[in-house]
Design an enzyme around this catalytic site. Structure first.
Site, PDB file in Angstrom:
ATOM      1  CG  HIS A 329      36.947  13.971  31.985  1.00 44.41           C
ATOM      2  ND1 HIS A 329      35.977  14.565  32.190  1.00 44.41           N
ATOM      3  CD2 HIS A 329      37.597  14.234  32.972  1.00 44.41           C
ATOM      4  CE1 HIS A 329      35.529  14.764  33.338  1.00 44.41           C
ATOM      5  NE2 HIS A 329      36.617  14.784  33.956  1.00 44.41           N
ATOM      6  CG  HIS A 358      40.664  14.775  38.594  1.00 42.41           C
ATOM      7  ND1 HIS A 358      39.638  14.699  39.244  1.00 42.41           N
ATOM      8  CD2 HIS A 358      40.661  15.965  37.877  1.00 42.41           C
ATOM      9  CE1 HIS A 358      38.832  15.845  39.115  1.00 42.41           C
ATOM     10  NE2 HIS A 358      39.602  16.525  38.303  1.00 42.41           N
TER      11      HIS A 358
END
Length: 483
Positions: A329, A358
């Site tokens: 991301h 994450h």
């Protein structure tokens, strides 16, 4: 004589290293990439027949109970629950004892998703509560009832202490369970949740709704007893045209209400609350936010409403991180940064929490507000008025960890590690708060990253810090010259 010269030479080297190290830290170049590699449980969702998803006993017994703040100032809660077989009643009995002297009436709804039909979702506003008071509440479905309790926050006050937990991207794996159990031992009084709840969109057809139900029962052990403040992530969008489902956030908006109207927001996806000594703003990364959109207009007005004399701590929640040095991301938050970062700096936001990635990462106070497409410095620089940016998308979901950080570590990144965990922010008074990130390490909670967060509005003023620093250097120089 030669020994004296040698000693002075060594001390001079120490001084040079001292001044160099001071400048190094000041300019934010002392970032750490943790080399810790943890042994994790498989990133698979817990089986449906596991006890953590146990359905409460009794016909039509209330389940998936959770609460959130129900107003702007912390004197109300919204209590939500599901009855699986029939509507039953939407009443909540509550009081300061189990005599339950008061009753509130709620609403009931259900929804469909593909061929799945939800249970009956009840939502009840309980308002007019007293600050800093323990309330018991009882939910009765007609044939069965269940009892819980919650504690209201202290009255809004700039020096009132309060402890928040921060969780993101939780899911419903064994790693998720470890995070939740560790959080429940932290002593935090409320959760700031930065999006991606159940990961039900990882399933197809009727299993989407079933996994929303299991997640509701999974988090009930905490969310029924203390408020979780919700924000939406990409896994709440659930845009699935192949299944005929094209309404974004359908399941999330039916199940997880927010007090958006209390902060004059036009959408449950962005809102604000005040709690204890904190003003908390929740933004939606997946709703329009450019100039003139409803979210942009609302945030512009909400930031002007912040009163740092009453709520000195200004906290922002969003799902997509603005600053992120993970390959996962990377740069996805750039568009929101371009729109809102100048406001965050102008209003001296203390800290911004995000999820999505994450892994864990914390920044220095930096900004990139001087850059535009036609000129200006295009790199983030140290900025004492900027927030600290913290990514806590490490709750434990089935997609696993984002282990690939960009190399070299950028100057703005202070600490980063690919492990599961949760954070706490313990506000001590109007000037200081203690922050901890706690790693889930082989079933144990390990405090891994910690620092004192100085309030941007009330913290020690810059002149006093400079005088103290100058005084320290002068004492070292005087000591060195005495040899």
């Amino acid at each position: 004589m030669s020994k004296v010269v040698e000693t002075r030479s060594m001390l001079l080297q120490v001084l040079i290293l001292f001044f160099f190290f001071s400048a190094f830290v000041k300019n934010g170049n002392a970032g750490i990439t943790s080399t810790f590699i943890r042994s994790e449980w498989p990133s698979n969702d817990i089986p449906l027949d596991n006890e953590v998803f146990e359905v409460p006993k009794g016909h039509n017994a209330p389940q998936q109970v959770h609460i959130t703040q129900g107003d702007y100032n912390g004197k109300a809660v919204i209590i939500s629950w599901v009855t699986p077989d029939e509507p039953g009643t939407s009443k909540v009995q509550y009081g300061v004892s189990k005599n339950y002297d008061f009753t509130a009436e709620g609403t009931v709804r259900n929804y469909t998703f593909y061929n799945y039909t939800s249970g009956y979702i009840h939502q009840c506003l309980v308002d007019g509560l007293e600050y800093d008071t323990k309330y018991y509440y009882k939910i009765d479905s007609g044939d069965s009832y269940r009892e819980f309790w919650f504690q209201t926050p202290p009255k809004i006050n700039p020096d009132i202490p309060y402890k928040f937990g921060i969780i993101g991207d939780l899911g419903q794996t064994y790693n998720s369970l470890s995070t939740l159990e560790h959080y429940m031992q932290s002593g935090a009084q409320a959760v700031l949740f930065v999006g991606d709840l159940a990961y039900a969109d990882r399933y197809m057809y009727n299993d989407v709704g079933i996994r929303w139900d299991t997640w509701g029962r999974f988090v009930e052990r905490s969310a029924a007893y203390q408020p979780w403040m919700w924000s939406a992530g990409n896994h709440e969008i659930e845009y699935m045209p192949d299944m005929g489902e094209v309404i974004p956030f359908k399941s999330y908006l039916n199940r997880y209400p927010t007090p958006h109207l209390a902060s004059k927001s036009s959408s449950p996806l962005w809102y604000a609350i005040r709690r204890a000594s904190a003003h908390i703003i929740v933004l939606s990364s997946y709703s329009p936010f450019v100039k003139y959109t409803p979210q942009w207009e609302w945030l512009r007005k909400e930031l002007k409403r912040v009163d740092r004399k009453k709520t000195p701590w200004l906290i922002v929640l969003m799902h997509v991180p603005i600053y992120n040095s993970n390959e996962a991301h990377f740069m996805e938050g750039e568009s929101m940064r371009a729109v809102f970062e100048e406001w965050f700096v102008h209003y001296k936001v203390d800290v911004i929490f995000a999820g999505h990635v994450h892994a864990y990462e914390r920044s220095y106070r930096i900004s990139n507000i001087h850059y535009n497409v036609s000129g200006g410095d295009c790199y983030p620089v140290a900025d004492k008025s900027a927030p600290v940016y913290i990514t806590v998308g490490d709750g434990g979901n089935q997609e696993g960890l984002a282990e690939r950080f960009r190399d070299p570590q950028p100057d703005y990144s202070a600490f980063r590690e690919a492990s599961y965990g949760h954070s706490t922010l313990e506000i001590k008074n109007k000037t200081h708060a203690l922050y901890h990130w706690n790693r889930n390490d082989d079933g144990k909670k390990v405090s891994t990253d910690a620092f004192v967060l100085h309030n941007q509005h009330w913290g020690s003023n810059l002149r006093r810090r400079k005088l103290k620093k100058h005084h320290l250097r002068r004492r070292v120089v005087d000591w060195a010259s005495s040899f």
